[in-house]
Design an enzyme around this catalytic site. Sequence first.
Site, mmCIF file in Angstrom:
data_model
loop_
_atom_site.group_PDB
_atom_site.id
_atom_site.type_symbol
_atom_site.label_atom_id
_atom_site.label_comp_id
_atom_site.label_asym_id
_atom_site.label_seq_id
_atom_site.Cartn_x
_atom_site.Cartn_y
_atom_site.Cartn_z
ATOM 1 N N CYS A 5 -9.702 18.896 63.007
ATOM 2 C CA CYS A 5 -8.263 19.166 63.159
ATOM 3 C C CYS A 5 -7.851 18.997 64.617
ATOM 4 O O CYS A 5 -8.432 19.598 65.524
ATOM 5 C CB CYS A 5 -7.956 20.586 62.682
ATOM 6 S SG CYS A 5 -6.299 21.128 63.101
ATOM 7 N N CYS A 8 -6.851 22.249 66.321
ATOM 8 C CA CYS A 8 -8.040 23.064 66.625
ATOM 9 C C CYS A 8 -8.740 22.507 67.858
ATOM 10 O O CYS A 8 -9.200 23.270 68.722
ATOM 11 C CB CYS A 8 -9.004 23.064 65.444
ATOM 12 S SG CYS A 8 -8.507 24.098 64.053
ATOM 13 N N ASP A 31 5.123 18.980 72.817
ATOM 14 C CA ASP A 31 4.917 17.956 71.793
ATOM 15 C C ASP A 31 4.714 16.606 72.482
ATOM 16 O O ASP A 31 5.401 16.270 73.439
ATOM 17 C CB ASP A 31 6.123 17.915 70.852
ATOM 18 C CG ASP A 31 5.821 17.135 69.590
ATOM 19 O OD1 ASP A 31 5.799 17.754 68.508
ATOM 20 O OD2 ASP A 31 5.632 15.902 69.672
ATOM 21 N N HIS A 47 -7.652 28.066 62.600
ATOM 22 C CA HIS A 47 -7.094 27.065 61.695
ATOM 23 C C HIS A 47 -6.390 27.702 60.503
ATOM 24 O O HIS A 47 -6.981 28.469 59.749
ATOM 25 C CB HIS A 47 -8.187 26.124 61.193
ATOM 26 C CG HIS A 47 -7.620 24.981 60.409
ATOM 27 N ND1 HIS A 47 -6.959 23.919 61.001
ATOM 28 C CD2 HIS A 47 -7.575 24.751 59.073
ATOM 29 C CE1 HIS A 47 -6.549 23.082 60.066
ATOM 30 N NE2 HIS A 47 -6.898 23.566 58.893
ATOM 31 N N ASN A 86 7.786 22.146 59.596
ATOM 32 C CA ASN A 86 7.706 21.082 58.603
ATOM 33 C C ASN A 86 6.519 21.405 57.707
ATOM 34 O O ASN A 86 5.392 21.539 58.188
ATOM 35 C CB ASN A 86 7.507 19.732 59.280
ATOM 36 C CG ASN A 86 8.691 19.354 60.162
ATOM 37 O OD1 ASN A 86 9.836 19.620 59.820
ATOM 38 N ND2 ASN A 86 8.412 18.754 61.303
ATOM 39 N N GLY A 92 7.749 16.771 55.785
ATOM 40 C CA GLY A 92 7.456 15.918 56.933
ATOM 41 C C GLY A 92 6.312 16.409 57.805
ATOM 42 O O GLY A 92 6.186 15.997 58.957
ATOM 43 N N HIS A 99 2.266 25.100 62.665
ATOM 44 C CA HIS A 99 2.873 25.082 63.999
ATOM 45 C C HIS A 99 4.379 25.218 63.863
ATOM 46 O O HIS A 99 4.976 24.701 62.923
ATOM 47 C CB HIS A 99 2.511 23.811 64.773
ATOM 48 C CG HIS A 99 2.761 22.545 64.007
ATOM 49 N ND1 HIS A 99 1.928 22.110 63.004
ATOM 50 C CD2 HIS A 99 3.752 21.631 64.087
ATOM 51 C CE1 HIS A 99 2.389 20.975 62.501
ATOM 52 N NE2 HIS A 99 3.507 20.666 63.139
ATOM 53 N N HIS A 101 7.883 24.317 65.635
ATOM 54 C CA HIS A 101 8.528 23.504 66.650
ATOM 55 C C HIS A 101 9.640 24.339 67.291
ATOM 56 O O HIS A 101 10.466 24.919 66.572
ATOM 57 C CB HIS A 101 9.198 22.276 66.031
ATOM 58 C CG HIS A 101 8.265 21.293 65.385
ATOM 59 N ND1 HIS A 101 7.957 20.084 65.963
ATOM 60 C CD2 HIS A 101 7.603 21.325 64.199
ATOM 61 C CE1 HIS A 101 7.136 19.404 65.165
ATOM 62 N NE2 HIS A 101 6.914 20.134 64.084
#
Length: 113
Positions: A5, A8, A31, A47, A86, A92, A99, A101
């Site tokens: 990941c 991770c 980002d 995770h 998302n 998406g 996470h 945003h």
Amino acid sequence: MNETCIFCRIARGEIPAERVLETDNVIAIRDVNPQAPVHVLVLPKTHVAGMLELPAEDVTWNRLIGTVQEVVRVEGLVNGFRVVVNQGSDGGQTVPHLHLHVLGGRTLQWPPG
Ligand code: DGP
């Protein structure tokens, strides 16, 4: 932890990322493909694949929201901001590690696409 990941691996320091904030349990990174002047991702170090994998009563939610509030403060988003998750293919989601945003620094349009 998940060996492959990408988030991770960022949390473990194996892949570089610009860290805005870090606590024992949560990191906030910029980002790589920003959609606004401020675009920060807030994620648990452990995770978690997505929203549905983290029980509502898990203290991690408080930690994630607390870090969002701190990001908003340190980034000076005094005129407002947007928080987005998302989830899944229709939502998406491209990285299967939960996470949030945090977007700001300009007037954001609504509705999203
Ligand atoms: P989502 O589509 O909601 O799963 O968002 C994933 C976001 O992660 C996307 O906006 C791009 C960002 N991203 C993907 N790979 C990396 C990376 O290696 N580093 C950083 N900083 N961001 C990444």
